[in-house]
Design an enzyme around this catalytic site. Sequence first.
Site, mmCIF file in Angstrom:
data_model
loop_
_atom_site.group_PDB
_atom_site.id
_atom_site.type_symbol
_atom_site.label_atom_id
_atom_site.label_comp_id
_atom_site.label_asym_id
_atom_site.label_seq_id
_atom_site.Cartn_x
_atom_site.Cartn_y
_atom_site.Cartn_z
ATOM 1 N N ASN A 287 -26.397 -19.639 42.958
ATOM 2 C CA ASN A 287 -26.098 -19.655 44.385
ATOM 3 C C ASN A 287 -27.079 -20.534 45.147
ATOM 4 O O ASN A 287 -28.294 -20.454 44.941
ATOM 5 C CB ASN A 287 -26.163 -18.237 44.962
ATOM 6 C CG ASN A 287 -25.047 -17.354 44.462
ATOM 7 O OD1 ASN A 287 -24.413 -17.663 43.454
ATOM 8 N ND2 ASN A 287 -24.798 -16.262 45.145
ATOM 9 N N THR B 172 -23.131 -17.127 38.127
ATOM 10 C CA THR B 172 -23.138 -18.225 39.088
ATOM 11 C C THR B 172 -24.556 -18.508 39.571
ATOM 12 O O THR B 172 -25.414 -17.627 39.574
ATOM 13 C CB THR B 172 -22.252 -17.912 40.309
ATOM 14 O OG1 THR B 172 -22.748 -16.726 40.965
ATOM 15 C CG2 THR B 172 -20.806 -17.727 39.899
ATOM 16 N N GLU C 13 -21.167 -20.700 45.431
ATOM 17 C CA GLU C 13 -21.482 -20.139 44.115
ATOM 18 C C GLU C 13 -20.982 -21.088 43.032
ATOM 19 O O GLU C 13 -19.796 -21.402 42.972
ATOM 20 C CB GLU C 13 -20.843 -18.759 43.970
ATOM 21 C CG GLU C 13 -21.295 -17.783 45.060
ATOM 22 C CD GLU C 13 -20.622 -16.426 44.932
ATOM 23 O OE1 GLU C 13 -20.606 -15.868 43.826
ATOM 24 O OE2 GLU C 13 -20.101 -15.947 45.953
#
Length: 207
Positions: free
Chosen positions: A85, A83, A135
Amino acid sequence: MIVNGFSRKLSSNLIKAIPQSLISCNHRNPLNRKANVKFYANSNNKGEYLKNISKMQKHLPIYACGEIVRGFGRGSKELGIPTANLSLEAVKALPDSLQTGVYYGWAKVNDSDVHKMVLSIGWNPFYNNKEKSVETHILHEFKCDLYGRILKICIVGYLRPEQNFDSLEALIETINSDIDQAKTLLDSVDSKQFKENTFFGETIEKS
């Protein structure tokens, strides 16, 4: 920065200016007629769940942007689902009307192409996070480190609320289900229109 019909709040490390043409992008969203069937089939209140889906869609799409920062490092290592962020500043700038949960939409990193994405907003109850996070799992394999780069996102649709899980395996299974649904929903004509928004073509500079 949030670019939508609700807010134009700027954080010092985000964008210097927002073109007026990008404001007031909030409008009626025809998406999400296919809600997360697997989720509400196991819910005690299907009607309430679908009502929540409809409520959230009224606030979408939302366009947001921020610098990619280091997260918890769990996406790739534990879940096999990396992910990107957004900073805490960018998270706090999101409108209050945007409930925690799992969303889908479009994402662009710096000058890359615009790719499909799945987005988690909240505290991740399985991990009991202390800070709210955003995320983004971009459905594209990048061959480089993304930290410090600018991430643009267009949140198009809402899949489900946050939930806890009995095991890591159950969490991974649900995330993969979210990804499959997002891929299908983003292939619709209604959804593809957001991919072409001028927001993704604007030059973004960090202050």
